[in-house]
Enzyme design. Sequence first.
Site, PDB file in Angstrom:
ATOM      1  N   GLU A  31      25.920   0.271 -15.152  1.00 59.51           N
ATOM      2  CA  GLU A  31      24.702  -0.547 -15.182  1.00 59.51           C
ATOM      3  C   GLU A  31      24.971  -1.804 -16.001  1.00 59.51           C
ATOM      4  O   GLU A  31      25.706  -1.770 -16.988  1.00 59.51           O
ATOM      5  CB  GLU A  31      23.555   0.269 -15.789  1.00 59.51           C
ATOM      6  CG  GLU A  31      22.269  -0.477 -16.068  1.00 59.51           C
ATOM      7  CD  GLU A  31      21.660  -1.085 -14.817  1.00 59.51           C
ATOM      8  OE1 GLU A  31      21.358  -2.298 -14.853  1.00 59.51           O
ATOM      9  OE2 GLU A  31      21.487  -0.357 -13.823  1.00 59.51           O
ATOM     10  N   GLN A  50      11.693   4.467 -10.454  1.00 59.74           N
ATOM     11  CA  GLN A  50      11.154   4.444  -9.092  1.00 59.74           C
ATOM     12  C   GLN A  50       9.633   4.357  -9.110  1.00 59.74           C
ATOM     13  O   GLN A  50       8.968   5.120  -9.824  1.00 59.74           O
ATOM     14  CB  GLN A  50      11.591   5.691  -8.326  1.00 59.74           C
ATOM     15  CG  GLN A  50      13.039   5.659  -7.862  1.00 59.74           C
ATOM     16  CD  GLN A  50      13.290   4.721  -6.690  1.00 59.74           C
ATOM     17  OE1 GLN A  50      12.354   4.145  -6.120  1.00 59.74           O
ATOM     18  NE2 GLN A  50      14.548   4.548  -6.344  1.00 59.74           N
ATOM     19  N   CYS A  97      -7.671  -2.535  -6.729  1.00 59.39           N
ATOM     20  CA  CYS A  97      -6.445  -2.376  -5.958  1.00 59.39           C
ATOM     21  C   CYS A  97      -6.246  -0.884  -5.733  1.00 59.39           C
ATOM     22  O   CYS A  97      -6.374  -0.087  -6.673  1.00 59.39           O
ATOM     23  CB  CYS A  97      -5.249  -2.973  -6.718  1.00 59.39           C
ATOM     24  SG  CYS A  97      -3.675  -2.738  -5.861  1.00 59.39           S
ATOM     25  N   CYS A 139      16.530   0.010  -0.692  1.00 60.86           N
ATOM     26  CA  CYS A 139      15.151  -0.318  -0.334  1.00 60.86           C
ATOM     27  C   CYS A 139      15.108  -1.461   0.681  1.00 60.86           C
ATOM     28  O   CYS A 139      14.054  -2.027   0.934  1.00 60.86           O
ATOM     29  CB  CYS A 139      14.346  -0.681  -1.587  1.00 60.86           C
ATOM     30  SG  CYS A 139      15.012  -2.092  -2.490  1.00 60.86           S
ATOM     31  N   CYS A 197      -9.208  -2.062   1.447  1.00 54.01           N
ATOM     32  CA  CYS A 197      -9.352  -3.029   0.363  1.00 54.01           C
ATOM     33  C   CYS A 197      -9.990  -4.332   0.846  1.00 54.01           C
ATOM     34  O   CYS A 197      -9.591  -4.883   1.865  1.00 54.01           O
ATOM     35  CB  CYS A 197      -7.989  -3.329  -0.250  1.00 54.01           C
ATOM     36  SG  CYS A 197      -8.041  -4.496  -1.625  1.00 54.01           S
ATOM     37  N   CYS A 222      -0.469  -5.371  -0.136  1.00 55.50           N
ATOM     38  CA  CYS A 222      -0.333  -4.626   1.122  1.00 55.50           C
ATOM     39  C   CYS A 222      -0.231  -5.580   2.305  1.00 55.50           C
ATOM     40  O   CYS A 222      -0.977  -6.543   2.399  1.00 55.50           O
ATOM     41  CB  CYS A 222      -1.538  -3.720   1.331  1.00 55.50           C
ATOM     42  SG  CYS A 222      -1.800  -2.538   0.026  1.00 55.50           S
ATOM     43  N   CYS A 244      -4.449 -11.335  -0.492  1.00 55.69           N
ATOM     44  CA  CYS A 244      -3.467 -11.109  -1.553  1.00 55.69           C
ATOM     45  C   CYS A 244      -2.111 -10.753  -0.948  1.00 55.69           C
ATOM     46  O   CYS A 244      -2.009 -10.397   0.224  1.00 55.69           O
ATOM     47  CB  CYS A 244      -3.961 -10.037  -2.519  1.00 55.69           C
ATOM     48  SG  CYS A 244      -3.278  -8.403  -2.276  1.00 55.69           S
ATOM     49  N   ASP A 277      22.778   2.654  -5.684  1.00 57.58           N
ATOM     50  CA  ASP A 277      21.368   2.327  -5.435  1.00 57.58           C
ATOM     51  C   ASP A 277      21.128   0.891  -5.909  1.00 57.58           C
ATOM     52  O   ASP A 277      20.491   0.655  -6.941  1.00 57.58           O
ATOM     53  CB  ASP A 277      20.469   3.315  -6.187  1.00 57.58           C
ATOM     54  CG  ASP A 277      18.994   3.148  -5.842  1.00 57.58           C
ATOM     55  OD1 ASP A 277      18.665   2.312  -4.971  1.00 57.58           O
ATOM     56  OD2 ASP A 277      18.161   3.844  -6.447  1.00 57.58           O
TER      57      ASP A 277
END
Length: 477
Positions: free
Chosen positions: A355, A305, A181, A432, A78, A87, A84, A405
């Site tokens: 939740e 996800q 992108c 994560c 890219c 990534c 940016c 999660d």
Amino acid sequence: MKKGELVELTINGYAFEGKGIAKVNTENTENKKFVVFVNGAYPGDKVIAEITKVRKTYAVARVNKLLSFSPHRITPLCKHFGICGGCKQQDLNYEYQLKFKQEQVKDAFERIGAFNYVSVLPIIPSKNVFYYRNKMEFSFSDERWLTESEINSDLEITDKNFSLGLHVPNNFYKVLDVNECYLQSELSNSILNFTRSFFKRKKVLPYSIKNHTGFLRNLVIRQSFHTNDVMVNLVTSNENDQLLIEYTDELKKLFPQITTVVNNISLKKSQVAFGDYEKVFLGSGFIYDKIGDWKFRISSNSFFQTNTLQAETLYNIALEFADLSGNEIVYDLFSGAGTIPIFISKYAKEIFGFESVAPAIDDAVANASLNNVKNFKPIRTDLNKSFIPTLTEQKIPLPDVVITDPPRSGMNHKTIEDILKLSPKKIVYISCNPTTQARDVKLLCKEKYQLTKLQPVDMFPHTYHIECVALLTKIIK
């Protein structure tokens, strides 16, 4: 070392969140192991680094000049890479991205979790390393990040007060105009570029988070991988039906693949990519996608996800770790739109999903109905408080297995205390963020549980983010 100082460093390690590690001998520390974390550096690099922060035992720096290159560096695909905030590791060989992520999970559990001799299963690579995201959030701004060539040019810059793209790192105000992108599809790029040109042509102003004026806040594009649905969600500061009708009409003509257009209206002063309410200008306001055999309804603000193909891998690991016989009561904490409960529904007796977000509960109810799943009950409760009173009020049976999660910040200590009181036979913890996961697992394993397995999964190539599944089993005394 002092802030602003330039130092020559050899990078010999790699830390979580994408920082190269250099160890420096210094007279200011007793153990002579002063560490410098260098943004933008990889093991094998030799750099001139500029110090940006100094603490007692470490410093933080950024690369000022590369003297010699790590053999693991590659040319990024890219043209926006390095400017940016998307990534962070596109210039690192993917094989070594995986290697470093594996090491970072191990380090987090040994250093933060205080687990000795942690056995981490080999990380599972992403099926796609480009075009893998099903959702991208782009920001509007009235302060465009100017490129180096623009700054050095003698030409007058007339459009510096309008941008649509991604934020540059560590800057809440300025946004880099992104016209391509490689994380989402080429269709997404085309929608992005059209949206920018449409509103510039209409002379519609971006929202300013400094003075709270302007209309345009965010452009969110969602795409399914298995049903070809596409959602365009424009987040604005107020309503303008006529403008949205014109925008939708042009979108439909240029991109017939788009199945729904939504306008989220955010009345908040903060810059968040969801609204207080929404209006639908095309289609149903939803898209649908599949994980495994299951179909899911996705609203503009529901959690799903981001890497659809890899999500199936992640959920299969969670199912394997839970090792269900079909007779278990399962709790799924932070259950969102019900993806995990529905995915495992064939293998459990009853599943209760907890939740706090109301639209996510609505999605979970709809998804259970869509898939004719009868043994899953979504329950709204605040997981930043004790949720045990909810169990008592609704006479919910105690769990055999808890799957959790949570967001990147991990679980609230009250949630951890509740899990320990409930005392399930197994805990499957999906995260994560291995640093907060290691912190929480340490608390869970203090008395009743032992860490049995750790499985990292790469959901986000070219970033430092790591998904990891931990299995905790109850200690039998």
